[in-house]
Write an enzyme that holds these catalytic residues in place. Structure first.
Site, PDB file in Angstrom:
ATOM      1  N   ALA A  96       0.834  -1.202   0.000  1.00 57.02           N
ATOM      2  CA  ALA A  96       0.000   0.000   0.000  1.00 57.02           C
ATOM      3  C   ALA A  96       0.869   1.253   0.000  1.00 57.02           C
ATOM      4  O   ALA A  96       0.650   2.176  -0.791  1.00 57.02           O
ATOM      5  CB  ALA A  96      -0.936  -0.006   1.213  1.00 57.02           C
ATOM      6  N   GLU A 150       9.662   3.654   7.475  1.00 61.09           N
ATOM      7  CA  GLU A 150       9.577   2.213   7.764  1.00 61.09           C
ATOM      8  C   GLU A 150      10.220   1.975   9.127  1.00 61.09           C
ATOM      9  O   GLU A 150      11.347   2.414   9.355  1.00 61.09           O
ATOM     10  CB  GLU A 150      10.313   1.430   6.663  1.00 61.09           C
ATOM     11  CG  GLU A 150      10.547  -0.038   6.977  1.00 61.09           C
ATOM     12  CD  GLU A 150       9.275  -0.793   7.309  1.00 61.09           C
ATOM     13  OE1 GLU A 150       8.320  -0.763   6.516  1.00 61.09           O
ATOM     14  OE2 GLU A 150       9.236  -1.417   8.396  1.00 61.09           O
ATOM     15  N   ASN A 165       5.460  -6.854   5.816  1.00 62.21           N
ATOM     16  CA  ASN A 165       4.903  -8.175   5.565  1.00 62.21           C
ATOM     17  C   ASN A 165       4.782  -8.467   4.072  1.00 62.21           C
ATOM     18  O   ASN A 165       4.821  -9.612   3.655  1.00 62.21           O
ATOM     19  CB  ASN A 165       3.523  -8.247   6.234  1.00 62.21           C
ATOM     20  CG  ASN A 165       3.054  -9.654   6.415  1.00 62.21           C
ATOM     21  OD1 ASN A 165       3.833 -10.516   6.791  1.00 62.21           O
ATOM     22  ND2 ASN A 165       1.799  -9.889   6.106  1.00 62.21           N
ATOM     23  N   GLY A 170       3.768 -13.696  -3.500  1.00 64.98           N
ATOM     24  CA  GLY A 170       3.880 -12.859  -4.697  1.00 64.98           C
ATOM     25  C   GLY A 170       2.721 -13.009  -5.663  1.00 64.98           C
ATOM     26  O   GLY A 170       2.899 -12.939  -6.877  1.00 64.98           O
ATOM     27  N   ARG A 197     -10.195 -19.934   2.685  1.00 59.76           N
ATOM     28  CA  ARG A 197      -9.208 -20.107   3.756  1.00 59.76           C
ATOM     29  C   ARG A 197      -9.822 -20.426   5.104  1.00 59.76           C
ATOM     30  O   ARG A 197      -9.323 -21.272   5.830  1.00 59.76           O
ATOM     31  CB  ARG A 197      -8.372 -18.841   3.870  1.00 59.76           C
ATOM     32  CG  ARG A 197      -7.433 -18.699   2.726  1.00 59.76           C
ATOM     33  CD  ARG A 197      -6.651 -17.441   2.804  1.00 59.76           C
ATOM     34  NE  ARG A 197      -5.547 -17.488   1.863  1.00 59.76           N
ATOM     35  CZ  ARG A 197      -4.768 -16.449   1.579  1.00 59.76           C
ATOM     36  NH1 ARG A 197      -4.988 -15.298   2.152  1.00 59.76           N
ATOM     37  NH2 ARG A 197      -3.789 -16.584   0.735  1.00 59.76           N
ATOM     38  N   GLU A 224      -3.745  -3.568   4.763  1.00 58.99           N
ATOM     39  CA  GLU A 224      -4.291  -4.422   5.817  1.00 58.99           C
ATOM     40  C   GLU A 224      -4.791  -3.638   7.033  1.00 58.99           C
ATOM     41  O   GLU A 224      -5.665  -4.106   7.760  1.00 58.99           O
ATOM     42  CB  GLU A 224      -3.225  -5.449   6.246  1.00 58.99           C
ATOM     43  CG  GLU A 224      -3.789  -6.612   7.046  1.00 58.99           C
ATOM     44  CD  GLU A 224      -2.739  -7.681   7.344  1.00 58.99           C
ATOM     45  OE1 GLU A 224      -1.681  -7.679   6.689  1.00 58.99           O
ATOM     46  OE2 GLU A 224      -2.993  -8.510   8.232  1.00 58.99           O
TER      47      GLU A 224
END
Lengths: 117, 500
Positions: free
Chosen positions: B48, B68, B76, B82, B327, B467
């Site tokens: 993002a 960062e 993550n 990928g 999942r 996320e």
């Protein structure tokens, strides 16, 4: 001797013990210890060395060359990895006074037989 | 010499300075001592954050900074397989796969079980082909093979050749820098600086931070001229936080996330009154192996092999799930595989070597003891103490399903296993879920603006993507569907900030 002086003395003694202890761990860094803590602790003794500190003596592209792997393991060069290239700072995997392991090991069962903490 | 009295004075002074801190976070811009100032502040260097940085660069932003907290970039995002689900790409057309953004939204709504946000899913799916092209322009290289992930009605998970998120992160980082974006590691986000009306002026950052040493470095105030994008990811690695929300997710369940996934950004936004959504919906990866840490190699192996392999309960020797279900369905069933004492007894994924060897992950899982090769059903049964007779029968039955193209046991979609019979030699990997993704987070709208809980309106100057934002996927997120969403909302946030 007043209390303050005693405290100072104790603090100094513990510093000396700490550095002697650290010196035991890394013979090949003897030279650096002889030049004093500031050789690595370029941001002051109480702070972590900068990410450039190790690079005063070590060259990342040379290290990458030294730890180059062939064939299947080619992508597992810790100094030139698929995830971080040559950008992973030394202290992500190595500790001078504290044992560490390579960050790759967070997820992979890799074997680095020559790895020194 | 310093006396005890002067020590006390010094202590009182420090306490007073400490007391001033809360005032400083809610003040007018002129009251704050700003250490740095940037046009756009991005917190987090994952999908993002970097997509936002690249898009802002493309749109002509002159001064973008990416902070960062770890020593390495990508968070993550650099650790996953990928994969990115895009609908309606040239690669799908080349491979004869019919798909559409609408179909992708419908699949995700189904998996979301009534909780997913249709409007945010549609926004993300429609941006898919743009993101696919954007990543290619950055230098990302896709495989010719498209992966089939669980819960989808069309094969759409495009994968970079590295088979790792680093295949996206490194080209995007390079591209962002080519636009002049400043990227800084060891800068930990500590909180938002807001005006009295709640609008976001900037952030507090701990410069020189070393992960795990919370007092390292020093606090600085950074002012944002156009806005702050929080792209800090999830909280899967924060065991106490996740267990408070879902008691099933204690330390017994591992985590695939990078060590930095501790929820700092989320917690700071909640503190400023952002709307929390679905925080308890935390997803575990059903493809994980208990025989390695983190995401590892096992995930890639099982993702490739699930369509034509079977998952076996060690105590019964039989299948217990549709191996390509979504999942949540699979992870919930896997975590129920227990021995008599209730201890984890991980299921076995049994794959035929003749097919497994077509994927490069086979060599890795064998070499690093995440999977093992067996010449016969008997050898599997003996090694893992599985009852032989039912296991044999199960494999024979499975092969009749392959032949018929129909799975009467669990209704698995069989078009991916056509002609692929389960015959020796076999490759076996153990399966045990690991916490993988936090569907919950703070609420955003289709402009990536953060919504305030009190008013239901946007918090001016504050954007979130990836996320850390919540409510998009609902109860369960489909595989390969976070990457495109993170990037879509990162791009959206950049567009919104450039208009601000």
């Amino acid at each position: 001797m007043n209390k303050i002086n005693l405290l100072l003395l104790l603090a100094l003694t513990s510093c000396l013990t700490l550095s002697a202890h650290a010196r035991d761990k890394r013979d090949y860094h003897d030279m650096v210890y002889d030049s004093g803590c500031k050789t690595c602790h370029d941001q002051g003794a109480k702070r972590f060395p900068s990410d450039q500190a190790c690079l005063q003596c070590h060259d990342m592209s040379e290290l990458a060359e030294q730890t180059k792997r062939e064939g299947h393991d080619a992508k597992q060069n810790p100094h030139d990895s698929m995830h971080y290239g040559q950008e992973a700072p030394c202290m992500e995997c190595h500790g001078e006074h504290t044992p560490k392991q390579a960050i790759c090991m967070d997820c992979h069962n890799f074997d680095y037989p020559k790895f020194k903490h | 010499m310093q006396t005890r009295r002067s020590f006390l004075k010094l202590g009182a002074g420090a306490a007073a300075a400490g007391a001033l801190v809360p005032f400083a976070t809610h003040a007018s811009p002129s009251d704050i001592k700003w250490d740095e100032e940037h046009e756009i502040i991005i917190v987090g260097s994952g999908f993002a954050g970097l997509a936002a940085a690249v898009e802002a660069g493309k749109l002509g932003a002159k001064d973008v900074v990416v902070f960062e907290k770890l020593g390495v970039y990508g968070g993550n995002s650099t650790l996953n397989a990928g994969q990115a689900c895009f609908a309606n790409t040239d690669l799908q057309k080349k491979l004869g796969i019919e798909d559409s953004a609408e179909l992708m939204v419908q699949d995700q709504l189904k998996s979301g079980r009534g909780y997913a946000s249709e409007v945010l899913l549609r926004h993300s799916a429609e941006l898919g082909p743009y993101i696919y092209q954007l990543t290619k322009d950055c230098g990302c290289i896709y495989r010719d093979h498209i992966i089939n992930t669980g819960g989808t009605s069309a094969t759409r998970s495009h994968q970079v050749v590295e088979r790792s998120g680093s295949g996206f992160i490194r080209p995007m980082l390079k591209t962002a820098r080519s636009y002049g974006v400043k990227t800084k590691i060891r800068h930990k986000f500590e909180g938002l600086i807001t005006a009295k009306d709640g609008s976001v002026l900037g952030i507090k950052v701990r410069r020189g931070y070393h992960f795990g040493h919370e007092d390292s470095g020093e606090l600085i105030n950074v002012r944002a001229l156009r806005g702050v994008l929080i792209a800090t990811g999830g909280f899967g690695a924060n065991v106490s936080f996740r267990q408070a929300l879902d008691p099933n997710l204690g330390p017994e369940v591992g985590c695939t996330n990078a060590r930095g996934a501790t929820g700092d950004g989320l917690i700071a936004m909640l503190a400023e009154g952002a709307m929390p959504v679905h925080l308890s919906f935390i997803q575990s990866g059903p493809w994980a192996s208990p025989d390695e840490g983190g995401f590892g190699y096992g995930a890639g192996f099982s993702l490739y092999n699930f369509p034509h392999s079977i998952a076996i309960d060690r105590s019964t020797g039989q299948r217990f799930m549709n191996e390509t279900a979504d999942r949540k369905t699979r992870a919930d069933l896997e975590v129920q595989r227990r021995d008599k004492d209730g201890k984890p007894n991980p299921a076995l994924l049994i794959a035929p070597k003749h097919e497994a060897q077509k994927d490069p992950s086979l060599e890795n899982v064998l070499r690093y003891k995440v999977a093992w090769e067996f010449d016969s059903v008997e050898a599997i049964a003996k090694h893992f103490e599985v009852p032989l007779k039912p296991l044999k029968k199960q494999i024979e039955d499975w092969n009749t399903y392959v032949k018929a193209g129909e799975d009467p046991q669990f209704g698995k979609r069989m078009n991916m296993s056509t002609g692929i019979y389960l015959t020796p030699p076999f490759i076996v990997q153990r399966l045990w879920p690991k916490v993988h993704y936090c569907q919950g987070g703070i609420q955003i709208n289709t402009k990536a603006e953060v919504i305030a809980a009190k008013t239901g309106k946007k918090i001016p100057g504050l954007y979130a993507a990836g996320e850390v934002s919540g409510g998009i996927h609902g109860v369960s997120r489909l595989g390969g569907c976070s990457t495109p969403e993170c990037m879509a909302f990162g791009v959206t946030a950049a567009r919104s900030m450039m208009k601000a």
